[in-house]
Write an enzyme that holds these catalytic residues in place. Structure first.
Site, PDB file in Angstrom:
ATOM      1  N   HIS A 212       0.777  -1.248   0.000  1.00 32.77           N
ATOM      2  CA  HIS A 212       0.000   0.000   0.000  1.00 32.77           C
ATOM      3  C   HIS A 212       0.807   1.296   0.000  1.00 32.77           C
ATOM      4  O   HIS A 212       0.773   2.067   0.951  1.00 32.77           O
ATOM      5  CB  HIS A 212      -1.002   0.023   1.152  1.00 32.77           C
ATOM      6  CG  HIS A 212      -0.488  -0.503   2.477  1.00 32.77           C
ATOM      7  ND1 HIS A 212       0.621  -0.002   3.103  1.00 32.77           N
ATOM      8  CD2 HIS A 212      -0.959  -1.480   3.287  1.00 32.77           C
ATOM      9  CE1 HIS A 212       0.811  -0.639   4.248  1.00 32.77           C
ATOM     10  NE2 HIS A 212      -0.135  -1.551   4.378  1.00 32.77           N
TER      11      HIS A 212
ATOM     12  N   HIS B 193     -14.188  -4.440   9.648  1.00 33.69           N
ATOM     13  CA  HIS B 193     -14.282  -4.246  11.093  1.00 33.69           C
ATOM     14  C   HIS B 193     -15.743  -4.339  11.510  1.00 33.69           C
ATOM     15  O   HIS B 193     -16.622  -3.935  10.754  1.00 33.69           O
ATOM     16  CB  HIS B 193     -13.745  -2.863  11.493  1.00 33.69           C
ATOM     17  CG  HIS B 193     -12.258  -2.746  11.406  1.00 33.69           C
ATOM     18  ND1 HIS B 193     -11.415  -3.391  12.276  1.00 33.69           N
ATOM     19  CD2 HIS B 193     -11.466  -2.081  10.543  1.00 33.69           C
ATOM     20  CE1 HIS B 193     -10.163  -3.115  11.968  1.00 33.69           C
ATOM     21  NE2 HIS B 193     -10.161  -2.324  10.902  1.00 33.69           N
TER      22      HIS B 193
ATOM     23  N   ASP C 220      -6.092  -4.252   0.395  1.00 32.77           N
ATOM     24  CA  ASP C 220      -5.988  -4.034   1.845  1.00 32.77           C
ATOM     25  C   ASP C 220      -7.380  -4.087   2.486  1.00 32.77           C
ATOM     26  O   ASP C 220      -7.685  -3.323   3.414  1.00 32.77           O
ATOM     27  CB  ASP C 220      -5.278  -2.716   2.167  1.00 32.77           C
ATOM     28  CG  ASP C 220      -4.769  -2.663   3.617  1.00 32.77           C
ATOM     29  OD1 ASP C 220      -4.918  -3.678   4.343  1.00 32.77           O
ATOM     30  OD2 ASP C 220      -4.229  -1.622   4.022  1.00 32.77           O
TER      31      ASP C 220
HETATM   32 ZN    ZN Z   1      -0.511  -2.585   6.059  1.00 31.46          ZN
END
Ligand code: ZN
Lengths: 443, 335
Positions: A234, A311, A307
């Site tokens: 990332h 949650h 990524d």
């Molecule tokens: Zn990371």
């Protein structure tokens, strides 16, 4: 990995720049292409107007299992991946327990086989417990049934330069790669968002670009010194793109990924203090976004990694500082890449196949993935409708995570079908069924 | 005004309007009967996630003088670490039909969350959030400066702003919600602001702010300022390498006796402000705090009037209508 009864004829799909080709799928492989495919006895998928891509491979996914099944499971996360057009994902090691032994990576691999939506490729931790103290048993994980090739302490930076050097050297023994989460820890203590004009006004502790760039600079020099390859997770800043471009020009074996959210969103969204925009590394400036797109277009950045970081809602339903970092991404990745790279004219669909399938499969050495759509190849195929437009609705997603930063946005493109080993995991834009044989294999 | 979260979103008219209503409120404070019936039957909750007796007491007095029902709701640090407590608490207050929530919170943006998340319907008043903003502090500082300027000029302060006033804000700008709120409001009101701090205690990005930045307090004072606002310094910052020692900090950026003496011997009417609580001997000397140039006690006194104005305007709809109402009410109660 075939659906033994399944013969599918994908009719009239666009292959890269080309138009209207037929693909015959049989016994899990591409049996014929073009005129020879037509006319055979098979279930026909009308793919006119659709783009056929080699099945997408995610370089960077958090499936949360074992340990945080309230956030995501291998089942829900890999279903989300299929829905997003993926046929393989790299499952990051920051589970609980951490994937730092052959036992845990085999467990995750096994859960992936049992789910049957995509190839789940476990990433092994670099250090025991992600603690940055001692190397995990990298060789044992590489030699396990999971066949780990990518190692990462993602979520945490391997900050100790000596440990990083040793890890880079050690994995050469089995052609592994270290995927670095580049974040200088001392420069980012308590960091909440990109450090700059917006953090100054909002009074949120800054995550400076230099904390990422200084680690990347160090790591490419280490990789050069020991002749290893390093992968940068990332990448989020213009300066990082410059450093990686420089390193590649010098012949250093470095690869890099960018997330869809860093290609589209900027720190200005943080003015809302809505934690759905809290992510690590943080959203940056528009200048960074433009540099990331340019870097992806010219090959400085090799691949897209989502990524994907689901949650539970309570982790975001709170004040900014208390909120967890991370965004879901599997089910929006193709659309965001289309909007930022294809619709802007920076990349064509062939290149999308490179950055979302061929590239990640090569970096992770994923067998049977990222292959050309040619006769005899495994039938991992994603069909995308580039003319579709859709409103992003997190509650309708397959992931358990509702933390999509794209919620409510209209995005272009939709995944119409995903073939995983010849079996349609997604049909008509909806989840179909997982591969059944995989479960049998795992016994 | 639906909420008061930040001074950056206050227009010039809004800001002057709040200060003018605060003047009306101050006049009430001079009367024998200090109470107005304006917010009778309304519930104001002081929701404090951080200890601050001073600020809470000031809001409590403000609410009571407007006849509101005031409830103090303190949340202990331990339950704050559980993320959902803000939402849970908000919903509790919603069930109690709070009309306004005055919130003090250690996290920047918490009042914003409260106001925009749909957890609660009440008006939200930011009483200090993390290192973001503290709008009523800035309003009371502006009120104090405006009165001071009006006194010097021998005119009424009502309707005026701070055009042309030169204000230096000195100290830990990086961690100061007071500095941010003051900068935006002072600019809106026409003042010229200089931030004076060691480079480590200025945020990266401050160069884009509408102010002058200086590392040299003496130079700034010599250049002439009408007011110096000293910021509170937490001595623990020393351990995070923001500066080498409190002694060095005081010498360079504290308002010590030498600087007070220099100011006294110069012409000019420079005044000294501090949002409190003070670290005497660290960022400000006792002599400076207690000198005739100090407006620190005026700040405390004016806090109640300004907070009355803010509560009143939040809970009674439109600005000018609000102002008119105060006047009528005053007439009504004084007969
Ligand atoms: Zn990371």
């Amino acid at each position: 990995m075939s659906d033994s009864t399944g013969r599918y004829l994908i009719s009239g799909a666009g292959l890269g720049a080309g138009s209207g080709t037929d693909l015959l799928i049989e016994d899990g492989r591409i049996a014929a292409v073009g005129a020879e495919a037509a006319g055979s006895n098979a279930e026909v998928i009308d793919a006119s107007g659709l783009i056929a891509l080699p099945g997408l491979v995610d370089m960077h996914t958090h499936l949360r299992e074992p340990g945080r099944e309230d956030a995501e499971t291998v089942e829900t996360g890999s279903a989300a991946a299929a829905q997003g057009g993926f046929t393989a994902v790299h499952a990051m090691a920051n589970s609980s327990p951490v994937a730092d032994t052959a036992g845990v990576v085999e467990q995750v691999h096994h859960l992936g086989l049992r789910a049957g939506w995509v190839d789940v490729r476990p990433v092994g931790a670099v250090t025991i417990g992600l603690e940055g103290q001692r190397l995990a048993e990298l060789g044992a994980m590489a030699g396990s049934r999971a066949g780990v090739r990518v190692f990462s302490d993602d979520g945490i930076c391997v900050a100790d330069p000596l440990l990083m050097r040793r890890a880079l050297e050690y994995v050469k023994a089995f052609d592994g790669v270290i995927a670095q989460h580049a974040q200088e820890p001392r420069l980012t203590e308590g960091a909440q968002m990109n450090e700059g004009a917006v953090s100054a006004v909002l009074g949120l502790a800054g995550w400076p670009a230099v904390a990422e760039e200084s680690i990347i600079a160090r790591d490419v020099l280490l990789a050069q010194h020991v002749g290893s390859r390093v992968h940068v997770c990332h990448v989020s800043t213009a300066g990082s793109v410059e450093l990686i471009r420089w390193a590649k020009q010098r012949g250093i074996k470095v690869t890099a990924e960018v997330t869809p959210h860093h290609l589209l969103l900027t720190e200005d969204l943080v003015h809302s203090y809505d934690p759905v925009y809290k992510v690590n590394p943080p959203l940056r400036t528009d200048a960074d976004v433009q540099a990331l797109r340019a870097g992806l277009a010219d090959g400085t950045i090799d691949v897209v990694g989502t990524d994907h970081a689901p949650h539970p809602s309570e982790a975001k339903d709170c004040e900014w500082a208390q909120a967890a970092m991370g965004m879901t991404g599997l089910e929006t990745a193709v659309s965001v890449v289309q909007q930022t790279m294809v619709d802007t004219g920076m990349l064509d669909w062939d290149a999308v196949g490179r950055i979302m399938s061929t590239g990640p499969a090569a970096i992770g050495q994923v067998p049977g993935q990222g292959r050309p759509l040619a006769v005899g190849e495994p039938a991992n195929i994603t069909l995308v409708d580039p003319s579709a437009r859709r409103q992003v609705e997190p509650s309708a997603m397959a992931t358990k995570g509702r933390n999509s930063p794209f919620a409510g946005r209209e995005l272009p493109g939709a995944v119409i079908a995903t073939f995983f080993g010849g079996h349609p995991t997604v049909l008509d834009g909806r989840l179909n069924t997982p591969v059944q044989e995989a479960a049998a294999w795992s016994k | 005004m639906r909420h008061l979260l930040s001074t950056s979103s206050l227009s010039h008219a809004d800001s002057v309007g709040v200060l003018d209503v605060a003047e009306e409120m101050a006049a009430v404070g001079q009367r024998e009967v200090k109470k107005l019936p304006a917010l009778r039957g309304r519930t104001v909750v002081n929701l404090f996630f951080e200890d601050s007796t001073r600020t809470r007491t000031s809001f409590e007095a403000a609410g009571k003088r407007l006849s509101a029902d005031v409830i103090n709701f303190a949340v202990k640090g331990s339950s704050v670490s559980k993320g959902e407590s803000l939402k849970d608490t908000a919903q509790t207050l919603e069930a109690m039909s709070a009309d306004a929530v005055v919130i003090r919170h250690p996290s920047s943006g918490a009042p914003h969350r409260l106001a925009s998340s749909g957890w609660i319907d009440a008006a939200v008043l930011n009483a200090g959030d993390g290192t973001h903003e503290h709008p009523t502090q800035a309003l009371l500082d502006a009120f104090t400066l405006r009165r001071h300027a009006a006194q010097l000029a021998g005119r009424s302060s009502s309707g005026t702003d701070l055009t042309g006033m030169r204000v230096a804000i000195v100290g830990d700008v990086l961690h100061s919600r007071v500095a941010r709120s003051n900068l935006w409001l002072l600019k809106t009101l026409g003042a010229e602001v200089t931030l004076v701090a060691p480079p480590t205690l200025l945020p990266v990005g401050a160069h884009a702010w509408p102010c002058t930045i200086s590392y040299d307090l003496d130079e700034t004072l010599r250049g002439g300022v009408d007011a110096v606002m000293m910021l509170r310094l937490q001595a623990e910052r020393m351990n995070q390498a923001f500066f080498p020692s409190t002694r060095e900090y005081s010498r360079s950026w504290g308002f010590d006796e030498a600087r007070l003496a220099a100011l006294q011997s110069a012409a000019g009417d420079t005044v000294i402000l501090h949002p409190g609580p003070m670290n005497r001997g660290l960022e400000i000397s006792a002599a400076a705090a207690d000198s005739d140039r100090s407006l620190i006690l005026d700040q405390v006194r004016n806090g109640v009037s300004v907070r009355m104005a803010a509560l009143y305007l939040l809970l009674s709809g439109e600005h000018h209508r609000g102002t008119a109402d105060v006047q009528t009410t005053q007439k009504g109660t004084s007969t």
